[in-house]
Scaffold this motif. Structure first.
Motif, PDB file in Angstrom:
ATOM      1  N   ALA A 216       0.809  -1.223   0.000  1.00  0.00           N
ATOM      2  CA  ALA A 216       0.000   0.000   0.000  1.00  0.00           C
ATOM      3  C   ALA A 216       0.841   1.272   0.000  1.00  0.00           C
ATOM      4  CB  ALA A 216      -0.931  -0.011   1.205  1.00  0.00           C
ATOM      5  N   LYS A 220       0.542   5.776  -0.833  1.00  0.00           N
ATOM      6  CA  LYS A 220       0.508   6.686   0.327  1.00  0.00           C
ATOM      7  C   LYS A 220       1.142   8.035  -0.011  1.00  0.00           C
ATOM      8  CE  LYS A 220      -1.421   3.888   3.194  1.00  0.00           C
ATOM      9  NZ  LYS A 220      -0.928   2.804   3.982  1.00  0.00           N
ATOM     10  N   GLN A 222       3.669  10.811  -0.041  1.00  0.00           N
ATOM     11  CA  GLN A 222       5.120  10.709   0.046  1.00  0.00           C
ATOM     12  C   GLN A 222       5.708  11.952   0.725  1.00  0.00           C
ATOM     13  OE1 GLN A 222       6.897   7.801  -0.838  1.00  0.00           O
ATOM     14  NE2 GLN A 222       4.789   7.077  -0.751  1.00  0.00           N
ATOM     15  N   SER A 250      -0.248  -6.785  -1.521  1.00  0.00           N
ATOM     16  CA  SER A 250      -0.722  -6.971  -0.146  1.00  0.00           C
ATOM     17  C   SER A 250      -2.236  -6.764  -0.131  1.00  0.00           C
ATOM     18  CB  SER A 250      -0.049  -5.976   0.785  1.00  0.00           C
ATOM     19  OG  SER A 250      -0.517  -4.681   0.506  1.00  0.00           O
ATOM     20  N   LYS A 251      -2.862  -7.276   0.897  1.00  0.00           N
ATOM     21  CA  LYS A 251      -4.322  -7.143   1.016  1.00  0.00           C
ATOM     22  C   LYS A 251      -4.733  -5.680   1.105  1.00  0.00           C
ATOM     23  CE  LYS A 251      -8.024  -8.623   4.181  1.00  0.00           C
ATOM     24  NZ  LYS A 251      -9.065  -8.297   3.235  1.00  0.00           N
ATOM     25  N   GLN A 272      -3.399 -11.003  -4.620  1.00  0.00           N
ATOM     26  CA  GLN A 272      -3.094 -10.924  -3.184  1.00  0.00           C
ATOM     27  C   GLN A 272      -2.370 -12.164  -2.670  1.00  0.00           C
ATOM     28  OE1 GLN A 272      -6.411  -9.880  -0.602  1.00  0.00           O
ATOM     29  NE2 GLN A 272      -5.503 -11.161   0.983  1.00  0.00           N
ATOM     30  N   ILE A 273      -1.284 -11.934  -1.969  1.00  0.00           N
ATOM     31  CA  ILE A 273      -0.596 -13.056  -1.327  1.00  0.00           C
ATOM     32  C   ILE A 273      -0.753 -12.932   0.183  1.00  0.00           C
ATOM     33  CG2 ILE A 273       1.106 -13.194  -3.203  1.00  0.00           C
ATOM     34  CD1 ILE A 273       3.087 -12.346  -0.799  1.00  0.00           C
ATOM     35  N   GLN A 275      -2.199 -14.690   4.164  1.00  0.00           N
ATOM     36  CA  GLN A 275      -3.080 -15.604   4.885  1.00  0.00           C
ATOM     37  C   GLN A 275      -4.400 -15.811   4.153  1.00  0.00           C
ATOM     38  OE1 GLN A 275      -4.066 -14.249   8.803  1.00  0.00           O
ATOM     39  NE2 GLN A 275      -5.139 -16.102   9.338  1.00  0.00           N
ATOM     40  N   THR A 276      -4.985 -14.708   3.650  1.00  0.00           N
ATOM     41  CA  THR A 276      -6.244 -14.830   2.919  1.00  0.00           C
ATOM     42  C   THR A 276      -6.002 -14.713   1.415  1.00  0.00           C
ATOM     43  OG1 THR A 276      -6.547 -12.529   3.567  1.00  0.00           O
ATOM     44  CG2 THR A 276      -7.872 -14.155   4.708  1.00  0.00           C
ATOM     45  N   HIS A 291       4.456  -3.278   4.613  1.00  0.00           N
ATOM     46  CA  HIS A 291       4.787  -3.255   6.029  1.00  0.00           C
ATOM     47  C   HIS A 291       5.085  -4.678   6.528  1.00  0.00           C
ATOM     48  CE1 HIS A 291       4.824  -2.520  10.230  1.00  0.00           C
ATOM     49  NE2 HIS A 291       3.740  -3.230  10.436  1.00  0.00           N
ATOM     50  N   ALA A 330      11.261   3.369  -2.432  1.00  0.00           N
ATOM     51  CA  ALA A 330      11.026   2.418  -3.520  1.00  0.00           C
ATOM     52  C   ALA A 330      10.908   3.122  -4.869  1.00  0.00           C
ATOM     53  CB  ALA A 330       9.769   1.608  -3.242  1.00  0.00           C
TER      54      ALA A 330
HETATM   55  C1  LIG Z   1      -7.466 -11.968   9.217  1.00  0.00           C
HETATM   56  C2  LIG Z   1      -6.507 -11.160   8.387  1.00  0.00           C
HETATM   57  C3  LIG Z   1      -6.066 -11.673   7.187  1.00  0.00           C
HETATM   58  C4  LIG Z   1      -5.178 -10.942   6.402  1.00  0.00           C
HETATM   59  N1  LIG Z   1      -4.741 -11.489   5.237  1.00  0.00           N
HETATM   60  C5  LIG Z   1      -3.822 -10.828   4.510  1.00  0.00           C
HETATM   61  C6  LIG Z   1      -3.317 -11.388   3.299  1.00  0.00           C
HETATM   62  O1  LIG Z   1      -3.709 -12.485   2.874  1.00  0.00           O
HETATM   63  N2  LIG Z   1      -2.396 -10.688   2.613  1.00  0.00           N
HETATM   64  C7  LIG Z   1      -1.944  -9.452   3.037  1.00  0.00           C
HETATM   65  O2  LIG Z   1      -1.088  -8.850   2.384  1.00  0.00           O
HETATM   66  N3  LIG Z   1      -2.417  -8.903   4.146  1.00  0.00           N
HETATM   67  C8  LIG Z   1      -3.369  -9.558   4.906  1.00  0.00           C
HETATM   68  N4  LIG Z   1      -3.860  -8.955   6.028  1.00  0.00           N
HETATM   69  C9  LIG Z   1      -3.480  -7.549   6.303  1.00  0.00           C
HETATM   70  C10 LIG Z   1      -2.076  -7.442   6.863  1.00  0.00           C
HETATM   71  O3  LIG Z   1      -2.090  -7.730   8.237  1.00  0.00           O
HETATM   72  C11 LIG Z   1      -1.500  -6.070   6.650  1.00  0.00           C
HETATM   73  O4  LIG Z   1      -2.363  -5.098   7.160  1.00  0.00           O
HETATM   74  C12 LIG Z   1      -1.218  -5.712   5.229  1.00  0.00           C
HETATM   75  O5  LIG Z   1      -0.606  -6.746   4.529  1.00  0.00           O
HETATM   76  C13 LIG Z   1      -0.309  -4.484   5.215  1.00  0.00           C
HETATM   77  O6  LIG Z   1      -0.257  -4.005   3.885  1.00  0.00           O
HETATM   78  P1  LIG Z   1       0.869  -3.103   3.319  1.00  0.00           P
HETATM   79  O7  LIG Z   1       2.169  -3.553   3.820  1.00  0.00           O
HETATM   80  O8  LIG Z   1       0.642  -3.040   1.856  1.00  0.00           O
HETATM   81  O9  LIG Z   1       0.510  -1.631   3.834  1.00  0.00           O
HETATM   82  P2  LIG Z   1       0.984  -0.746   5.117  1.00  0.00           P
HETATM   83  O10 LIG Z   1       0.861  -1.534   6.373  1.00  0.00           O
HETATM   84  O11 LIG Z   1       0.212   0.508   4.969  1.00  0.00           O
HETATM   85  O12 LIG Z   1       2.509  -0.504   4.836  1.00  0.00           O
HETATM   86  C14 LIG Z   1       3.011   0.338   3.810  1.00  0.00           C
HETATM   87  C15 LIG Z   1       4.519   0.404   3.932  1.00  0.00           C
HETATM   88  O13 LIG Z   1       5.032   1.124   2.820  1.00  0.00           O
HETATM   89  C16 LIG Z   1       6.171   1.859   3.272  1.00  0.00           C
HETATM   90  N5  LIG Z   1       6.397   2.945   2.320  1.00  0.00           N
HETATM   91  C17 LIG Z   1       5.633   4.032   2.048  1.00  0.00           C
HETATM   92  N6  LIG Z   1       6.186   4.785   1.089  1.00  0.00           N
HETATM   93  C18 LIG Z   1       7.343   4.163   0.724  1.00  0.00           C
HETATM   94  C19 LIG Z   1       8.357   4.455  -0.206  1.00  0.00           C
HETATM   95  N7  LIG Z   1       8.338   5.538  -0.998  1.00  0.00           N
HETATM   96  N8  LIG Z   1       9.397   3.592  -0.312  1.00  0.00           N
HETATM   97  C20 LIG Z   1       9.478   2.478   0.461  1.00  0.00           C
HETATM   98  N9  LIG Z   1       8.528   2.150   1.370  1.00  0.00           N
HETATM   99  C21 LIG Z   1       7.477   2.993   1.510  1.00  0.00           C
HETATM  100  C22 LIG Z   1       5.788   2.312   4.676  1.00  0.00           C
HETATM  101  O14 LIG Z   1       6.963   2.595   5.429  1.00  0.00           O
HETATM  102  C23 LIG Z   1       5.046   1.099   5.199  1.00  0.00           C
HETATM  103  O15 LIG Z   1       5.948   0.219   5.866  1.00  0.00           O
HETATM  104  C24 LIG Z   1      -4.753  -9.666   6.828  1.00  0.00           C
HETATM  105  C25 LIG Z   1      -5.201  -9.144   8.038  1.00  0.00           C
HETATM  106  C26 LIG Z   1      -6.078  -9.880   8.807  1.00  0.00           C
HETATM  107  C27 LIG Z   1      -6.542  -9.283  10.103  1.00  0.00           C
END
Ligand SMILES: Cc1cc2nc3c(=O)[nH]c(=O)nc-3n(C[C@H](O)[C@H](O)[C@H](O)COP(=O)(O)OP(=O)(O)OC[C@H]3O[C@@H](n4cnc5c(N)ncnc54)[C@H](O)[C@@H]3O)c2cc1C
Length: 345
Positions: A216, A220, A222, A250-251, A272-273, A275-276, A291, A330
């Motif tokens: 995600a 976001k 920047q 990511s989800k 999506q990769i 748990q779900t 994250h 990134a």
């Molecule tokens: C029951 C359950 C099941 C779930 N199943 C899944 C699943 O199957 N798959 C899954 O992915 N998630 C799943 N989730 C959600 C998971 O827990 C996380 O919330 C999700 O994966 C986080 O997504 P993210 O890393 O894309 O986003 P965020 O948590 O928002 O992280 C974004 C990251 O990007 C970084 N960033 C921002 N800008 C830049 C930049 N310019 N350069 C480098 N880095 C940057 C930030 O520092 C941050 O670390 C599930 C959650 C639950 C509760």
């Protein structure tokens, strides 16, 4: 005495898929470990001779074929009838098949018709003191179990990508054609055609050496306080084009679309990769802007070497789950990588 049957369906062009060769390799391992066992191959398709010939140098002693135009396409009634007939003709006690969507759909039903048992999503076959044993993961790839069964026939569906593919050479195979009885006199379902995305719109490539996962963070705000989604879109697509990597997500990122936020249009829940989501298998993986909480990290279970690009050195993904972490922006990293890839195609 065990009779091991490798059960495969032939691809549209008449060839055998890599997943079928992986099942053959697993079956051969079983064959070597069980004293007195024999190995046979069962193929279903519009025509199976070319596929049988392509692996004729393998140690199988018999080839069986369910052949006809009706077996050229995936359809429950014809696939199940063909698989049942092949298992019966071979008098198979152990059936090893690739866990393709086609076989996953029918083989549990075939096991029921044969009075046998089936196990799916297997990632390994071994021997437990001269008896077959299989392993698979439970609770979204968190726990691995090894199982044995006494019931026969035992149908084993092997997850594609979990085994090495056999490299059996070609030759001339003598295929016994097996008559197949279709219930009710024939299929009631007609396959009208296949709709699929254009080749370059297909971003999920299970056979690619590299998995690229977008998080995600790409969407976001920047450092300058603005989002740069269209720039992210171009960077990711250029990277995929140059590397032919498979694209995961990511989800959080795929969910953003449903919440009306600006997202990358080429991503869907199929990417999506986790748990779900999916647990793909690739030699290498690179995640950017993720994250990496536990539910996301679960999707990386079978990735050989894991690297991440994140601005946050303290995130859960960075701390211990990635083999290599680049604490960097990134946008800057991928832009530079794309430049280098373009200069050295
Ligand atoms: C029951 C359950 C099941 C779930 N199943 C899944 C699943 O199957 N798959 C899954 O992915 N998630 C799943 N989730 C959600 C998971 O827990 C996380 O919330 C999700 O994966 C986080 O997504 P993210 O890393 O894309 O986003 P965020 O948590 O928002 O992280 C974004 C990251 O990007 C970084 N960033 C921002 N800008 C830049 C930049 N310019 N350069 C480098 N880095 C940057 C930030 O520092 C941050 O670390 C599930 C959650 C639950 C509760």
């Amino acid at each position: 005495m065990e009779t091991i049957l490798v059960l495969a369906h032939v691809e549209a062009g008449g060839a055998l898929a890599k997943s079928a060769r992986e099942a053959l390799r697993a079956a051969r391992t079983l064959n070597l470990s069980i004293a007195g066992s024999s190995l046979a191959v069962g193929l279903a398709g519009k025509s199976v001779q070319a596929a049988a010939d392509s692996i004729a140098a393998c140690p199988a002693t018999k080839y069986f074929g369910a052949v006809g135009a009706e077996f050229g396409q995936s359809r429950y009634c014809t696939d199940a009838a063909a698989a049942e007939a092949l298992c019966r003709a071979a008098r198979a006690t152990l059936v090893v098949a690739p866990a393709t969507s086609r076989w996953n759909r029918v083989l549990p039903g075939v096991a029921q018709r044969l009075g046998g048992r089936v196990d799916c999503h297997l990632t390994g076959i071994s021997d437990a003191g001269g008896k077959p044993a299989v392993s698979r993961w439970f609770y979204r790839q968190r726990m691995e179990a090894t199982l044995t069964r006494t019931q026969r026939p035992w149908l084993m569906l092997i997850d594609p990508g979990s085994q090495m593919a056999c490299e059996c050479g070609a030759g001339a195979a003598a295929v016994d054609l097996v008559p197949v009885k279709l219930a009710g006199g024939g299929p009631r379902t007609t396959v009208a055609g296949i709709r699929e995305p254009k080749a370059d719109a297909q971003t999920i490539r299970p056979d690619a050496p590299l998995l690229f996962v977008a998080g995600a963070g790409w969407t976001k705000k920047q450092a300058d306080g603005r989002t740069r989604v269209s720039e992210a879109e171009k960077l990711i697509l250029d990277f995929l084009k140059a590397t032919r990597a498979s694209l995961g997500s990511s989800k959080s990122l795929v969910d953003l679309g449903g919440q009306g936020q600006a997202v990358l249009p080429f991503l869907s829940h199929l990417n999506q990769i986790g748990q779900t989501g999916a647990t793909p298998r690739h030699a290498k993986g690179l995640s950017a802007c993720c994250h990496g909480e536990e539910p996301h990290t679960v999707g990386w279970r079978f990735i050989g070497e894991r690297r991440a690009i994140s601005l946050d050195p303290n995130c859960g993904w960075a701390r211990g789950k990635a083999d290599v972490l680049y604490v960097a922006d990134a946008f800057e990293v991928i832009s530079k990588v794309n430049e280098l890839l373009a200069a050295n195609p």
